[in-house]
Design a protein around this motif. Structure first.
Motif, PDB file in Angstrom:
ATOM      1  N   PHE A  31       0.728  -1.112   0.068  1.00  0.00           N
ATOM      2  CA  PHE A  31      -0.128   0.013  -0.046  1.00  0.00           C
ATOM      3  C   PHE A  31       0.861   1.062   0.120  1.00  0.00           C
ATOM      4  O   PHE A  31       0.341   2.061  -0.676  1.00  0.00           O
ATOM      5  CB  PHE A  31      -0.969   0.056   1.259  1.00  0.00           C
ATOM      6  CG  PHE A  31      -2.339  -0.643   0.863  1.00  0.00           C
ATOM      7  CD1 PHE A  31      -3.039  -0.060   0.030  1.00  0.00           C
ATOM      8  CD2 PHE A  31      -2.406  -1.837   1.267  1.00  0.00           C
ATOM      9  CE1 PHE A  31      -4.396  -0.541  -0.185  1.00  0.00           C
ATOM     10  CE2 PHE A  31      -3.809  -2.328   1.126  1.00  0.00           C
ATOM     11  CZ  PHE A  31      -4.740  -1.803   0.443  1.00  0.00           C
ATOM     12  N   LEU A  32       1.867   1.103   1.086  1.00  0.00           N
ATOM     13  CA  LEU A  32       2.861   2.562   0.984  1.00  0.00           C
ATOM     14  C   LEU A  32       3.567   2.649  -0.355  1.00  0.00           C
ATOM     15  O   LEU A  32       3.706   3.777  -0.798  1.00  0.00           O
ATOM     16  CB  LEU A  32       3.920   2.326   1.939  1.00  0.00           C
ATOM     17  CG  LEU A  32       3.457   2.550   3.368  1.00  0.00           C
ATOM     18  CD1 LEU A  32       4.555   2.237   4.514  1.00  0.00           C
ATOM     19  CD2 LEU A  32       3.304   4.177   3.375  1.00  0.00           C
ATOM     20  N   CYS A  33       4.114   1.453  -0.923  1.00  0.00           N
ATOM     21  CA  CYS A  33       4.696   1.381  -2.174  1.00  0.00           C
ATOM     22  C   CYS A  33       3.739   1.889  -3.330  1.00  0.00           C
ATOM     23  O   CYS A  33       4.175   2.595  -4.167  1.00  0.00           O
ATOM     24  CB  CYS A  33       5.380   0.323  -2.736  1.00  0.00           C
ATOM     25  SG  CYS A  33       6.758  -0.490  -1.537  1.00  0.00           S
ATOM     26  N   GLY A  34       2.506   1.537  -3.080  1.00  0.00           N
ATOM     27  CA  GLY A  34       1.686   2.018  -4.269  1.00  0.00           C
ATOM     28  C   GLY A  34       1.426   3.514  -4.248  1.00  0.00           C
ATOM     29  O   GLY A  34       1.212   4.085  -5.336  1.00  0.00           O
ATOM     30  N   LYS A  39       1.915   8.380  -7.134  1.00  0.00           N
ATOM     31  CA  LYS A  39       2.470   9.758  -6.865  1.00  0.00           C
ATOM     32  C   LYS A  39       3.368  10.282  -8.097  1.00  0.00           C
ATOM     33  O   LYS A  39       3.214  11.108  -8.833  1.00  0.00           O
ATOM     34  CB  LYS A  39       3.028  10.203  -5.486  1.00  0.00           C
ATOM     35  CG  LYS A  39       3.497  11.770  -5.381  1.00  0.00           C
ATOM     36  CD  LYS A  39       4.013  11.933  -4.102  1.00  0.00           C
ATOM     37  CE  LYS A  39       4.934  13.221  -3.959  1.00  0.00           C
ATOM     38  NZ  LYS A  39       5.335  13.325  -2.633  1.00  0.00           N
ATOM     39  N   ARG A  40       4.457   9.333  -8.352  1.00  0.00           N
ATOM     40  CA  ARG A  40       5.124   9.341  -9.575  1.00  0.00           C
ATOM     41  C   ARG A  40       4.408   9.516 -10.838  1.00  0.00           C
ATOM     42  O   ARG A  40       4.805  10.135 -11.730  1.00  0.00           O
ATOM     43  CB  ARG A  40       6.407   8.219  -9.391  1.00  0.00           C
ATOM     44  CG  ARG A  40       7.458   8.779  -8.315  1.00  0.00           C
ATOM     45  CD  ARG A  40       8.251   7.652  -8.435  1.00  0.00           C
ATOM     46  NE  ARG A  40       9.123   7.763 -10.009  1.00  0.00           N
ATOM     47  CZ  ARG A  40      10.053   8.414 -10.290  1.00  0.00           C
ATOM     48  NH1 ARG A  40      10.425   9.162  -9.132  1.00  0.00           N
ATOM     49  NH2 ARG A  40      10.515   8.528 -11.386  1.00  0.00           N
ATOM     50  N   PHE A  41       3.672   8.570 -10.959  1.00  0.00           N
ATOM     51  CA  PHE A  41       2.903   8.447 -12.176  1.00  0.00           C
ATOM     52  C   PHE A  41       1.956   9.709 -12.632  1.00  0.00           C
ATOM     53  O   PHE A  41       2.124  10.247 -13.603  1.00  0.00           O
ATOM     54  CB  PHE A  41       1.592   7.452 -12.053  1.00  0.00           C
ATOM     55  CG  PHE A  41       0.855   7.303 -13.309  1.00  0.00           C
ATOM     56  CD1 PHE A  41       1.162   6.334 -14.295  1.00  0.00           C
ATOM     57  CD2 PHE A  41      -0.596   7.714 -13.164  1.00  0.00           C
ATOM     58  CE1 PHE A  41       0.110   6.206 -15.492  1.00  0.00           C
ATOM     59  CE2 PHE A  41      -1.381   7.458 -14.168  1.00  0.00           C
ATOM     60  CZ  PHE A  41      -0.930   6.853 -15.368  1.00  0.00           C
ATOM     61  N   PHE A  42       1.531  10.398 -11.541  1.00  0.00           N
ATOM     62  CA  PHE A  42       0.848  11.854 -11.608  1.00  0.00           C
ATOM     63  C   PHE A  42       1.787  12.953 -11.876  1.00  0.00           C
ATOM     64  O   PHE A  42       1.436  13.905 -12.541  1.00  0.00           O
ATOM     65  CB  PHE A  42      -0.439  12.064 -10.949  1.00  0.00           C
ATOM     66  CG  PHE A  42      -1.346  10.981 -10.982  1.00  0.00           C
ATOM     67  CD1 PHE A  42      -2.329  11.183 -12.199  1.00  0.00           C
ATOM     68  CD2 PHE A  42      -1.784  10.159 -10.178  1.00  0.00           C
ATOM     69  CE1 PHE A  42      -3.558  10.006 -12.078  1.00  0.00           C
ATOM     70  CE2 PHE A  42      -2.750   9.102 -10.068  1.00  0.00           C
ATOM     71  CZ  PHE A  42      -3.514   9.370 -11.191  1.00  0.00           C
ATOM     72  N   LYS A  43       2.926  12.625 -11.185  1.00  0.00           N
ATOM     73  CA  LYS A  43       3.885  13.871 -11.092  1.00  0.00           C
ATOM     74  C   LYS A  43       4.862  13.796 -12.274  1.00  0.00           C
ATOM     75  O   LYS A  43       5.236  14.939 -13.201  1.00  0.00           O
ATOM     76  CB  LYS A  43       4.756  13.864  -9.960  1.00  0.00           C
ATOM     77  CG  LYS A  43       5.896  14.909  -9.711  1.00  0.00           C
ATOM     78  CD  LYS A  43       6.529  14.675  -8.515  1.00  0.00           C
ATOM     79  CE  LYS A  43       7.510  15.932  -8.024  1.00  0.00           C
ATOM     80  NZ  LYS A  43       8.233  15.665  -7.083  1.00  0.00           N
ATOM     81  N   VAL A  58       3.710  -4.886  -9.353  1.00  0.00           N
ATOM     82  CA  VAL A  58       2.803  -5.861  -8.828  1.00  0.00           C
ATOM     83  C   VAL A  58       2.910  -7.112  -9.411  1.00  0.00           C
ATOM     84  O   VAL A  58       2.606  -7.895  -8.489  1.00  0.00           O
ATOM     85  CB  VAL A  58       1.278  -5.173  -9.391  1.00  0.00           C
ATOM     86  CG1 VAL A  58       0.245  -6.135  -9.386  1.00  0.00           C
ATOM     87  CG2 VAL A  58       0.957  -3.915  -8.966  1.00  0.00           C
ATOM     88  N   GLY A  59       3.593  -7.475 -10.485  1.00  0.00           N
ATOM     89  CA  GLY A  59       3.990  -8.637 -11.123  1.00  0.00           C
ATOM     90  C   GLY A  59       4.993  -9.426 -10.239  1.00  0.00           C
ATOM     91  O   GLY A  59       4.776 -10.550  -9.921  1.00  0.00           O
ATOM     92  N   VAL A  60       5.889  -8.639  -9.766  1.00  0.00           N
ATOM     93  CA  VAL A  60       7.027  -9.485  -9.063  1.00  0.00           C
ATOM     94  C   VAL A  60       6.495  -9.859  -7.646  1.00  0.00           C
ATOM     95  O   VAL A  60       6.655 -10.841  -7.301  1.00  0.00           O
ATOM     96  CB  VAL A  60       8.146  -8.497  -8.747  1.00  0.00           C
ATOM     97  CG1 VAL A  60       9.076  -8.981  -7.894  1.00  0.00           C
ATOM     98  CG2 VAL A  60       8.863  -8.262 -10.122  1.00  0.00           C
ATOM     99  N   ILE A 183      -1.636   4.034   7.430  1.00  0.00           N
ATOM    100  CA  ILE A 183      -1.961   2.990   6.624  1.00  0.00           C
ATOM    101  C   ILE A 183      -2.238   1.752   7.373  1.00  0.00           C
ATOM    102  O   ILE A 183      -2.960   0.790   7.193  1.00  0.00           O
ATOM    103  CB  ILE A 183      -1.145   2.889   5.128  1.00  0.00           C
ATOM    104  CG1 ILE A 183      -1.334   4.031   4.390  1.00  0.00           C
ATOM    105  CG2 ILE A 183      -1.311   1.470   4.731  1.00  0.00           C
ATOM    106  CD1 ILE A 183      -0.590   4.172   2.992  1.00  0.00           C
ATOM    107  N   SER A 184      -1.063   1.541   8.270  1.00  0.00           N
ATOM    108  CA  SER A 184      -1.029   0.370   9.092  1.00  0.00           C
ATOM    109  C   SER A 184      -2.048   0.023  10.178  1.00  0.00           C
ATOM    110  O   SER A 184      -2.399  -1.145  10.845  1.00  0.00           O
ATOM    111  CB  SER A 184       0.376  -0.011   9.461  1.00  0.00           C
ATOM    112  OG  SER A 184       0.816   1.084  10.431  1.00  0.00           O
ATOM    113  N   PHE A 185      -2.518   1.355  10.593  1.00  0.00           N
ATOM    114  CA  PHE A 185      -3.399   1.513  11.846  1.00  0.00           C
ATOM    115  C   PHE A 185      -4.744   1.561  11.532  1.00  0.00           C
ATOM    116  O   PHE A 185      -5.597   0.946  12.118  1.00  0.00           O
ATOM    117  CB  PHE A 185      -2.929   2.529  12.760  1.00  0.00           C
ATOM    118  CG  PHE A 185      -3.557   2.849  14.059  1.00  0.00           C
ATOM    119  CD1 PHE A 185      -3.527   1.724  15.000  1.00  0.00           C
ATOM    120  CD2 PHE A 185      -4.226   4.019  14.263  1.00  0.00           C
ATOM    121  CE1 PHE A 185      -4.126   2.062  16.294  1.00  0.00           C
ATOM    122  CE2 PHE A 185      -5.023   3.925  15.542  1.00  0.00           C
ATOM    123  CZ  PHE A 185      -5.021   3.162  16.796  1.00  0.00           C
TER     124      PHE A 185
END
Length: 270
Positions: A31-34, A39-43, A58-60, A183-185
């Protein structure tokens, strides 16, 4: 640079797959990596390149997770106590999908009251630890160092409110740690099944990280961390907290009055 990004993405997917394969609470990692990848995708606006990076991640991750279950079905071919939940049909995808459903359903069905279950809002205060074992005067609890637990939460609150007040002032690392905490809580808040103090372990790590990162950026924090006298005091305080709870986490045979003193200080630990 592209080569480092490629192998960094592969390594990230691999580690996230290992985290989720170990325990589903490890979903906080992807989730964090996503969030970072989106963010990079839109930036960056290099949509095809970033989309390929997301697909690779996602594949790996999925491959590592599925490979773990392939090993599970390959090595554990005989019957065992796990058959009470699901008897495999022998078909490494039908069994894989069915077992995911069974595990989810088994968790949802856990509604029986447990005397050591605790609510999410009590975790930051180490409310109601888990009682594992007792023999004579020896006890074993699931407890954390109170200096780390309470001190880390206090620093987390400072970092959280400071970040809300002026997010541009603090470095991205502090914001990342705060995001990891929520995200974890937050997913545990609506959960109806009994939960336990150990579910707070991942948020605890992020609370300490965010608090220390924020503290390091403040003037007083940098002064304390650079001062040998203050640093020695903090280390001594941590050792005192560890020594105080050692009898209750390792089951040492100590006089009962020592444990009673701890229980008087923290009645919820009894």
């Amino acid at each position: 640079k592209d080569r480092y990004r490629f192998w960094g993405t592969v390594a990230c997917g691999f580690l996230c797959g290992m985290a989720v394969g170990t325990k589903l609470t490890g979903l906080v990692a992807p989730f964090l990596c996503g969030v970072i990848l989106l963010k990079r995708f839109f930036k960056e606006k290099e949509y095809l390149e970033e989309l390929a990076r997301i697909g690779m991640f996602v594949g790996v991750m999925a491959s590592v997770y599925v490979f773990g279950w392939w090993l599970h079905f390959t090595l554990l071919t005989g019957p065992g106590p796990g058959d009470a939940f699901y008897v495999r049909s022998g078909v490494f995808w039908t069994d894989f999908v069915k077992l995911q459903q069974v595990m989810h359903a088994a968790n949802v069905r856990i509604t029986t009251f447990h005397s050591y279950a605790s609510h999410w809002y009590g975790w930051p205060f180490m409310h109601k630890p888990i009682f594992y074992w007792v023999q004579d005067q020896r006890l074993i609890y699931f407890l954390g160092n109170p200096v780390v637990w309470y001190g880390g939460f206090a620093l987390f609150l400072c970092s959280f409110f400071a970040f809300l007040k002026n997010s541009k002032k603090w470095k991205k690392k502090t914001g990342f740690a705060l995001l990891g905490y929520w995200i974890s809580f937050a997913p545990y808040i609506p959960v109806a099944r009994p939960l336990f103090l150990y579910h707070y372990m991942t948020p605890l790590v992020f609370s300490i990280a965010s608090g220390l990162l924020w503290w390091q950026e403040t003037g007083s924090g940098r002064h304390v961390l650079k001062s040998q006298r203050w640093f020695a005091f903090l280390v001594a305080l941590l050792l005192v907290g560890f020594i105080a709870i050692t009898p209750l986490i390792y089951g040492y045979d100590l006089p009962g009055h020592f444990q009673l003193t701890l229980f008087e200080f923290m009645p919820n630990w009894r």
